[in-house]
Every structure is written in C-alpha cells, then in structure tokens.
Write an enzyme that holds these catalytic residues in place. Structure first.
Site, PDB file in Angstrom:
ATOM      1  N   HIS A  71      -2.817   7.089 -21.363  1.00  0.00           N
ATOM      2  CA  HIS A  71      -3.012   6.249 -20.183  1.00  0.00           C
ATOM      3  C   HIS A  71      -4.467   5.784 -20.084  1.00  0.00           C
ATOM      4  O   HIS A  71      -4.742   4.581 -19.972  1.00  0.00           O
ATOM      5  CB  HIS A  71      -2.612   7.042 -18.935  1.00  0.00           C
ATOM      6  CG  HIS A  71      -2.724   6.291 -17.659  1.00  0.00           C
ATOM      7  ND1 HIS A  71      -1.646   5.710 -17.035  1.00  0.00           N
ATOM      8  CD2 HIS A  71      -3.792   6.028 -16.862  1.00  0.00           C
ATOM      9  CE1 HIS A  71      -2.040   5.118 -15.920  1.00  0.00           C
ATOM     10  NE2 HIS A  71      -3.339   5.300 -15.785  1.00  0.00           N
ATOM     11  N   GLU A  72      -5.385   6.726 -20.128  1.00  0.00           N
ATOM     12  CA  GLU A  72      -6.800   6.369 -19.978  1.00  0.00           C
ATOM     13  C   GLU A  72      -7.312   5.595 -21.191  1.00  0.00           C
ATOM     14  O   GLU A  72      -8.212   4.753 -21.061  1.00  0.00           O
ATOM     15  CB  GLU A  72      -7.644   7.629 -19.748  1.00  0.00           C
ATOM     16  CG  GLU A  72      -7.257   8.446 -18.523  1.00  0.00           C
ATOM     17  CD  GLU A  72      -7.218   7.645 -17.226  1.00  0.00           C
ATOM     18  OE1 GLU A  72      -7.907   6.597 -17.137  1.00  0.00           O
ATOM     19  OE2 GLU A  72      -6.497   8.061 -16.302  1.00  0.00           O
TER      20      GLU A  72
ATOM     21  N   HIS B 214      -6.681   1.971 -20.551  1.00  0.00           N
ATOM     22  CA  HIS B 214      -7.768   1.421 -19.727  1.00  0.00           C
ATOM     23  C   HIS B 214      -9.011   1.176 -20.577  1.00  0.00           C
ATOM     24  O   HIS B 214      -9.661   0.134 -20.483  1.00  0.00           O
ATOM     25  CB  HIS B 214      -8.132   2.409 -18.610  1.00  0.00           C
ATOM     26  CG  HIS B 214      -7.206   2.421 -17.449  1.00  0.00           C
ATOM     27  ND1 HIS B 214      -6.889   1.297 -16.728  1.00  0.00           N
ATOM     28  CD2 HIS B 214      -6.545   3.447 -16.838  1.00  0.00           C
ATOM     29  CE1 HIS B 214      -6.067   1.610 -15.733  1.00  0.00           C
ATOM     30  NE2 HIS B 214      -5.840   2.912 -15.781  1.00  0.00           N
TER      31      HIS B 214
ATOM     32  N   GLU C 170      -4.244  -1.739 -14.898  1.00  0.00           N
ATOM     33  CA  GLU C 170      -3.212  -0.688 -14.931  1.00  0.00           C
ATOM     34  C   GLU C 170      -2.111  -1.038 -15.916  1.00  0.00           C
ATOM     35  O   GLU C 170      -1.500  -0.144 -16.511  1.00  0.00           O
ATOM     36  CB  GLU C 170      -2.641  -0.470 -13.533  1.00  0.00           C
ATOM     37  CG  GLU C 170      -1.745   0.746 -13.403  1.00  0.00           C
ATOM     38  CD  GLU C 170      -2.453   2.075 -13.622  1.00  0.00           C
ATOM     39  OE1 GLU C 170      -1.771   3.088 -13.893  1.00  0.00           O
ATOM     40  OE2 GLU C 170      -3.706   2.106 -13.551  1.00  0.00           O
TER      41      GLU C 170
END
Length: 505
Positions: free
Chosen positions: A267-268, A271, A297
């Site tokens: 997830h990160e 980003h 996101e």
C-alpha cells in the site's frame, strides 16, 4: 514587471515553499518514528513555527500581485500549459490560505502535534478520556478553519476541498449510499457461503526479520527505489514524500499475522512510487505535486489490492514466500493461501479490512465526521455513536475504544475530510486497472506471473504520475480511462472476484 518575470518569481517562491514544507515533513516523519516521547512539546513548537513561516510566505500580498499579473497575460491562455496549471492551483491555494488567520495555522500545528502523541498512548492503553480533550480542540479548530475559508451548505465542504478539490458532501452522500446498498448484500452472501477460506494459515509464526526482507524485495520488484527511499516501523503506516530523492514509507509488523505488514508495505509503496515519479524539475510547484488525495490513494490501493491480492502476483511470489517461511507455509497450497488473503468478513479494524467491507468502514467515519463538525455529535458521545453505527453497518459489537474510535490517527492530525478519499481511491484504482486490462489484455497478467511489473508502472507513470496537478482528479480519470469516475468498474471487479472465490452470484 512583465508577465514572464512575474511567473518566474511565482515559481521561485513556490519552490522555496516546497523546500520549507519538506523540512516540516521530515520533522513529522521523525515525530512518528524515532523521536523520544518527551520531545513532543518542543516538536509542537517547531511545527507551529514552520507552519507559521510557510503561511506568512504564501500569503504575502506580493504573491497575490504576481498572480494577478500572470492571470491577466497570455501565459495562462492554455489552462493545461505549465503556467496555466501552476497559476490555477497557486490561486486556489492562495485564496484559501489568505482566509485562514496565521494564529489559527500555528495553533492547529501545535495542537495536532500534541494530539498525535497523546492518541498513540491512548490507543495503546484503551484510554479515550485522555484523548478526548485534544480531539475537542482539533474539532473546534477545524470548525474555525471551515468558517474562515467559507462554505456552501455544510462546513465539511470547506475541509474536503483541501484533499479532493471540487468534491461535495452531497456527492459523497450519494456515493456512499449507493455503495452501501450494493456492498451490504454482497457481503451477506459471502458470509453465508459454505465455501470459506482457512484464515488461520496467515496467523502462524512469521518472524519479523524475514517479513521485512520479503516485503522489501516485493517493494523493489514492483518499482520502489530504495536509493531514494527507506522503510521504517511506526504505530500507523504512512508514506512521506519530501521531494526528489527522498521518499520514506513505514509499516508495522505482527509476528502472528502475515497480512498486516506485507499488504501495508504494498500500500505505502504505491503511494511512494507516485511520489518518486512526479516530475523532479517541477518540485515545489503544483506540477510537482500529486493530483489529489483520492488519486494518490488509487495508487496505493491499486498495488495493494488490484495487483497484490491477485492470483497472478502470487503465481510468481508464493514459491518464494514458502522458502522464506517454510515452517509456516510448507503445508499450505498456493490456492489456500490466495483464498485466505482474500477472506471476506466484517472486522473491527479498517486497515485490516477486506476489499468488500473496507468502504463500509469509510462510510462510518464520513457520517461521524459530518456530525462532529456540524455539532450534532459531541466528542463525549463519539464512542457510543461509533459502536452503534458500526454494529448497524458491519454487524459487529465494538469491544473497546482502541478497536473503535481510537484506531485511526487521522483525527489527531486534523485530517477531518480525509477519509472519503480512501473510497474515491478504491474507485479510481479499479477504473485505472480496467483501462490497463483493456489496453494490454491478458498480457498484463502474464507480466505479473513472471514478476514483471514494468509495463503497469510505465502506464501509471505516463497517465497519472507525470501530470502532477496539471489536471483535476476528474479530468485525469477521464483522460486516463476514457470515462468519468464511476463505481461500476469497482463493483464489477468485486462481484467477479468474490463470486469465483465463494461460489456466490
């Protein structure tokens, strides 16, 4: 001063602010990773000083004069040109910033720095009363901000504008009502299905040191540049992009639950790859900044879910995972593991929620934020309201505040208006991946089976990352996918995926 000279000065000032704000970003990263606990008061003063200095520089009347000069010239005739986009977004930011008193900016920075530290301890100790006075201050200050900025219909509109320009409460209410109506029946059918995964295979011993090595290897494989970033541990995972060459991600490890750290890292990393692939020559200007929080996101949810929870991804990575954790996974087939990581069931913790229930968590927070900001809900009544609405939406009783209204960091840093961007990100991610599959067909899945993610990353670089804020989110979506944002690709994706897994339709 000519328009060209005025524009050059605007860019110079904007880049200077970019450097200043990156300094504040480093201090915030340190605050959430390595800063000693007793450093909180000083850090609050440091953050307040930097926020005040940034606000002073940006709201200097000279900036308004420069904007006016450029806006009256041919430089902005094309709204999609470098000057057109930069001036449009600088004007939006300037008009907003000049409405907010400097004293309010300083107080928000000071209070939210303290609130984050108190929140972390309150969550650990399940002690909402210790956090409530600071939350009360944060809500009060955010109301003041909304009133200073001005709004139509609801003060929340003033705050969501900071994260997702152009989005309104009315649109979000319609969106969440429609999603909830579609998702609730799907979740009920899945939960009632006799075909269920064995989630316990993810709750064995997964030594943290090996988790870290495996997660870093996956991050590199999909495109994270560790020469320009790093991975650390924190209470609540986040990504900090300070500028060219320095983007840092964090996660938290659970030795008895594989998903928590690994999917957090994916997830990160999503980003971070957005931050690492923004145009470096535009750093400090809107063209060097991500389009919106919802688009940001979309990058994290795309890599975490659309890719990372897909079968082709694990066709490549699962043999390596078994080698990394032989005692935990030798007796677990790839299909059993794949089913387990796509387990769907109502759960208490948002960041651990599956793809089908996740947006119900966001709908809850959106409702409560609206009520807190309007004054229909007090901070004293928040835990009870949370428990009541959580049971209504997800069918679970909330056992304590640590797993209830204290679980997220966002309110402590003043992020009221932030949560809806998570749902927007899910929708954008599904629509972007739908466009990728239409362009490349089955070939993109074959790439993933080989552990090759360069074509997907290149497509995202081309259609999302390189544009910065040249386009607003809706326009970027239209250009990248050929259609305005719609929940249909997301709902189709969920129905297709989970119907196959659970035998429901």
């Amino acid at each position: 001063m000519t328009a060209s000279e005025a524009y050059a000065e605007l860019v110079r000032r904007s880049k200077e602010l970019g450097v200043l704000n990156s300094c504040a970003g480093v201090l915030n990263w340190d605050h959430q990773t390595y800063m000693p606990r007793n450093g909180g008061a000083l850090r609050g003063e440091q953050m307040a000083f930097l926020a005040s200095l940034s606000h002073q520089k940006f709201t200097d009347p000279k900036v308004g004069e420069l904007l006016g000069t450029v806006e009256a010239s041919d430089l902005v005739r094309n709204p999609e040109s470098d000057a057109g986009a930069n001036v449009r977004e600088l004007r939006r930011g300037y008009d907003r910033a000049t409405k907010i008193p400097q004293a309010l900016v300083e107080e928000l920075a000071r209070v939210t720095t303290q609130a984050q530290q108190v929140w972390e301890q309150a969550k650990k100790k399940n002690d909402y009363p210790s956090f409530r006075p600071l939350l009360e201050q944060v809500v009060k200050l955010k109301r003041e901000e909304a009133n200073a900025v001005g709004f139509k219909e609801h003060p929340y509109n003033a705050l969501i504008e900071e994260y997702e320009p152009g989005t309104t409460v009315a649109e979000l209410k319609t969106l969440f009502a429609g999603l909830t109506a579609e998702l609730a029946p799907l979740v009920r059918k899945i939960v009632a299905s006799p075909k269920q995964p064995d989630k316990s295979v993810l709750e064995r011993e997964f030594p943290v040191d090996r988790q870290k090595v495996f997660a870093e290897a996956a991050a590199v494989a999909i495109g994270f540049d560790f020469h320009s970033g790093r991975l650390d541990t924190t209470a609540h995972p986040f990504c900090s992009g300070f500028g060219p060459g320095d983007c840092r991600i964090t996660t938290r490890y659970n030795p008895r639950f594989f998903n928590e750290a690994f999917f957090g890292v994916l997830h990160e990393t999503g980003h971070a790859m957005y931050e690492q692939n923004l145009p470096t020559d535009h750093f400090g200007t809107p063209l060097g900044v991500a389009c919106s929080f919802g688009i940001h996101e979309s990058q994290s949810r795309l890599w975490e879910n659309q890719v990372g929870r897909g079968r082709p991804f694990w066709d490549h990575f699962y043999p390596r995972l078994q080698q990394t954790f032989p005692s935990a996974l030798t007796d677990v087939s790839k299909e059993a593991f794949y089913f387990a990581i796509n387990d769907v069931r109502p759960s208490l913790i948002r960041v651990e929620a599956d793809e089908a229930t996740y947006n119900l968590h966001i709908a809850l927070r959106f409702e409560l934020e609206l009520a807190l900001l309007s004054g229909d809900l007090t901070t004293g009544d928040l835990p009870g309201a949370w428990a009541e609405r959580f049971e209504a939406l997800l069918g679970l009783k909330v056992p304590d505040d640590a797993r209830g209204c204290l679980q997220d960091i966002h309110w402590s840093f003043g992020g009221i208006g932030y949560f809806p961007t998570y749902t927007l990100g899910n929708l954008y991610a599904a629509q972007l991946m739908d466009a990728v599959r239409r362009e490349f067909g089955d070939g993109i899945e074959e790439d993933f089976r080989r552990g090759d993610f360069t074509r997907l990353k290149g497509w995202l670089n081309q259609h999302v990352h390189r544009h910065g804020q040249r386009y607003r989110a809706g326009e970027l979506c239209q250009r990248a996918t050929g259609a305005p944002l719609s929940p249909k690709p997301f709902l189709s994706y969920l129905n297709e995926k989970f119907s196959a897994l659970y035998g429901v339709c």
